[in-house]
Design a protein around this motif. Sequence first.
Motif, PDB file in Angstrom:
ATOM      1  N   LYS A 110      86.370  11.162  34.270  1.00  0.00           N
ATOM      2  CA  LYS A 110      86.074  10.437  35.502  1.00  0.00           C
ATOM      3  C   LYS A 110      84.846   9.674  35.333  1.00  0.00           C
ATOM      4  N   ALA A 111      83.868   9.927  34.592  1.00  0.00           N
ATOM      5  CA  ALA A 111      82.698   9.032  34.578  1.00  0.00           C
ATOM      6  C   ALA A 111      82.924   7.424  34.100  1.00  0.00           C
ATOM      7  N   HIS A 112      84.236   7.370  33.677  1.00  0.00           N
ATOM      8  CA  HIS A 112      84.779   6.126  33.293  1.00  0.00           C
ATOM      9  C   HIS A 112      85.449   5.115  34.328  1.00  0.00           C
ATOM     10  N   GLY A 113      85.488   5.664  35.791  1.00  0.00           N
ATOM     11  CA  GLY A 113      85.960   5.047  36.773  1.00  0.00           C
ATOM     12  C   GLY A 113      87.633   5.106  36.840  1.00  0.00           C
ATOM     13  N   LYS A 114      88.263   4.292  37.506  1.00  0.00           N
ATOM     14  CA  LYS A 114      89.549   4.699  37.855  1.00  0.00           C
ATOM     15  C   LYS A 114      90.398   4.020  36.602  1.00  0.00           C
ATOM     16  N   TYR A 115      90.222   3.212  35.692  1.00  0.00           N
ATOM     17  CA  TYR A 115      90.982   2.730  34.811  1.00  0.00           C
ATOM     18  C   TYR A 115      91.230   3.536  33.743  1.00  0.00           C
ATOM     19  N   ALA A 116      90.184   4.366  33.399  1.00  0.00           N
ATOM     20  CA  ALA A 116      90.152   5.071  32.186  1.00  0.00           C
ATOM     21  C   ALA A 116      91.300   6.141  32.536  1.00  0.00           C
ATOM     22  N   ARG A 117      92.102   6.517  31.111  1.00  0.00           N
ATOM     23  CA  ARG A 117      93.005   7.708  31.108  1.00  0.00           C
ATOM     24  C   ARG A 117      92.615   8.573  29.746  1.00  0.00           C
ATOM     25  N   GLN A 118      92.956   9.680  29.942  1.00  0.00           N
ATOM     26  CA  GLN A 118      92.912  10.743  28.627  1.00  0.00           C
ATOM     27  C   GLN A 118      93.459  10.134  27.346  1.00  0.00           C
ATOM     28  N   GLU A 119      94.300   9.229  27.522  1.00  0.00           N
ATOM     29  CA  GLU A 119      94.883   9.141  26.252  1.00  0.00           C
ATOM     30  C   GLU A 119      94.143   7.971  25.349  1.00  0.00           C
ATOM     31  N   MET A 120      93.133   7.203  25.887  1.00  0.00           N
ATOM     32  CA  MET A 120      92.517   6.076  25.616  1.00  0.00           C
ATOM     33  C   MET A 120      91.721   6.538  24.623  1.00  0.00           C
ATOM     34  N   ASP A 121      91.313   5.902  23.349  1.00  0.00           N
ATOM     35  CA  ASP A 121      90.759   5.964  22.199  1.00  0.00           C
ATOM     36  C   ASP A 121      89.362   5.780  22.390  1.00  0.00           C
ATOM     37  N   CYS A 122      88.498   6.629  22.458  1.00  0.00           N
ATOM     38  CA  CYS A 122      87.072   6.316  22.817  1.00  0.00           C
ATOM     39  C   CYS A 122      86.288   5.628  21.733  1.00  0.00           C
ATOM     40  N   LEU A 123      86.743   5.472  20.569  1.00  0.00           N
ATOM     41  CA  LEU A 123      86.179   4.897  19.528  1.00  0.00           C
ATOM     42  C   LEU A 123      86.250   3.062  19.700  1.00  0.00           C
ATOM     43  N   THR A 124      87.567   2.883  20.480  1.00  0.00           N
ATOM     44  CA  THR A 124      87.526   1.448  20.687  1.00  0.00           C
ATOM     45  C   THR A 124      86.223   0.850  21.395  1.00  0.00           C
ATOM     46  N   CYS A 125      85.328   1.682  22.095  1.00  0.00           N
ATOM     47  CA  CYS A 125      84.467   1.129  22.641  1.00  0.00           C
ATOM     48  C   CYS A 125      82.831   1.679  21.928  1.00  0.00           C
ATOM     49  N   HIS A 126      83.055   3.020  21.780  1.00  0.00           N
ATOM     50  CA  HIS A 126      82.025   3.584  21.442  1.00  0.00           C
ATOM     51  C   HIS A 126      81.795   3.849  19.965  1.00  0.00           C
TER      52      HIS A 126
END
Lengths: 291, 391
Positions: free
Chosen positions: B179-195
């Motif tokens: 939710k904190a990532h706005g409308k484009y974020a999805r649960q299956e995204m890999d956090c490590l691509t940005c963090h």
Amino acid sequence: MSRVSQGILILLVALCLSGKAWGWKRLLSMEVGPDGSHLLYPMSATWEKGRFYVVDTGNHRLISYDAQGKPLKAVNPGGRLVAPLDLDFGPRGRLWVVERSENALLEIDLASRSIRPHRLRYRGRELFPERLVWRQGWLYVLDRETGGVVMARLEGEKLVVKKIWVPKVRPFTGFLDFKVRDDGIWALEKTTHRIFHLSSQGKEEVWKPAVGLVYPVSLEVSGGRIYILDRYLRKIFVFTLQNPPQLLYSFMEKGWRRGQLYLPRELELTPEGLLVVDEGNGRVEVWAGGS
Amino acid sequence: MRGLLAIWGVLFLFLGGAAWASTSCFNGGCHKPSAFRGPVEHGPVKGERCEECHYPHVSRYPHLLKAQVPALCFKCHTSLQKSLRSASWVHLPVKRGACGRCHRPHAGGKGLLLSRGAGLCFNCHEGLKKPGYKFSHAPFRQGRCLACHRPHLGQTRDLLRDQGSRLCFRCHAAEQTVKAHGKYARQEMDCLTCHNPHGSNRPHLVRAFLHEPYREKACKECHSGKAPRGPEMCFACHRERRKDFLKVHTHYLRSDDRPFCVDCHSPHASDDRRLLLASPDWLCIRCHREALVQKRQSLYVHPAWGKCMDCHEGHGSSFGGMLKGDANAVCVRCHKTQGKFTHPIGEKVKDPRNGQSLTCVTCHDPMGTQFKYELRLSGEASLCLECHKGY
């Protein structure tokens, strides 16, 4: 039994076993063009009506050879070949070439010296052809955009993509090579080394050979055997045609001389034998006689 | 009388043999029991069953071991050995059977580890020792490497305990985080691509370099129904890159719903100027396992191994092996002397074995060989004799 006798016995057994695996014999090597210049990064070869045809990618030309491997003719129709990757003969005896620099298939009529480029599109996406084969009026193309096998037909002069076989299993990394046979399409997936089979009835199967392949790049299926070419190990592995495939033996070795492999790229079975395209050694060889 | 003696003999062997470990080793004054005690004791030590690992008199192996490590360890730790056989990635010391690199054999702290916390890991992973991040992830700061990584084997090369965002959601509540990532974020995204999971100089551990649309908050440039599909989405701005893929050797990959470019590049943030998802020695090896196999089977490897982009193109090349130029030009950029004074090489010098032009890689294989200077065969004679038959 004395040590000498034991040694002779071991040698005989080894000879018998290696004889089984090494039943393959090199028939001929194609390594120069009609002008005597060596092939440079050949990427593909095929057999058609008693002649071998080689895509001499680095020299931007196609070369024909007779059945004894004697170079006959080298062509670069219209000077259009910059990065040719694969060729086959289509309907009306026309030559079809994958030309990477244009991301197109070139339909070449050698008699009238005309060239017609075909760009493949499917549902709004531009496709990225790598290899092609014509069979029974259908053009099959290995497409790197979807990773699958494109099935297209000529409608008049226009090439129309009818469907693309992309396996249902996920993850799927895309095919590296494929062959069309009477029982359907066989394809080799990159990285995972899985073999996919799409039967004529549309049934999909996934096979995985249980040996330590490192970098398989091409496959061939014939006579109850699966042949897999490993670019890193510089060997051809021969498996039984069953799921899971069982390794029977492997042959070939790393090297730079005739009969050896450096950076092999493609396998293709022809009536004359097994064509092995070696990009690194600038050589195409025909092997026959294996079990 | 003889019968009695035989019974006594057998009894002596059985009782004496069983008792030697508990009595002889510690009671004879040679091995002080205190040296084998600790908060955690290895099972056989605790039970004073020294004979499970050691012979009392002679052995073919150091420390009078009954077998070599790791075969000796796997006699009991069978489940670990079993899972290693089917593992996608194995920690290098485990693969090499060097159990002693991390574990003590007799007694120690938890897991019989040689030392506590990240200190043990930093013995090899030196680059992580003093990264100097302005912001750091709590488990990393506290030296709890095992909170995220497995020590022996894993499904990913970094031996993570779970894949993608699932690992992060073990601590960070999934719903709130997305939710904190706005409308484009999805649960299956890999956090490590940005963090960066260890640390960063940016708040929220966002990686150092940002993709321009992401930095400008112009999300719709890519995330909209009007944006082109597949790699055309990226080529719309990066027009020159399209030409790279029209060469003989290319990295044109399969695109699913997303352009294949994001297989290697982060569309948002990266610690690499080119927005690569990881350093090339990690990124490239995901597919090019053969390079890793060759390195591990070689005694001599080019010092720049792992800096793949120094010699290879990332998108496409007209040269074999996707090199940045012909095999001479690539080497001569650094090896300037050899470019001027060397064995004859170049287009006009042909290899008698295959008729191909002689280049540096005719004799050297920088990816790794068994011979000094990464020669393909022994420089003593066999390499030269390949062509110079008369010598």
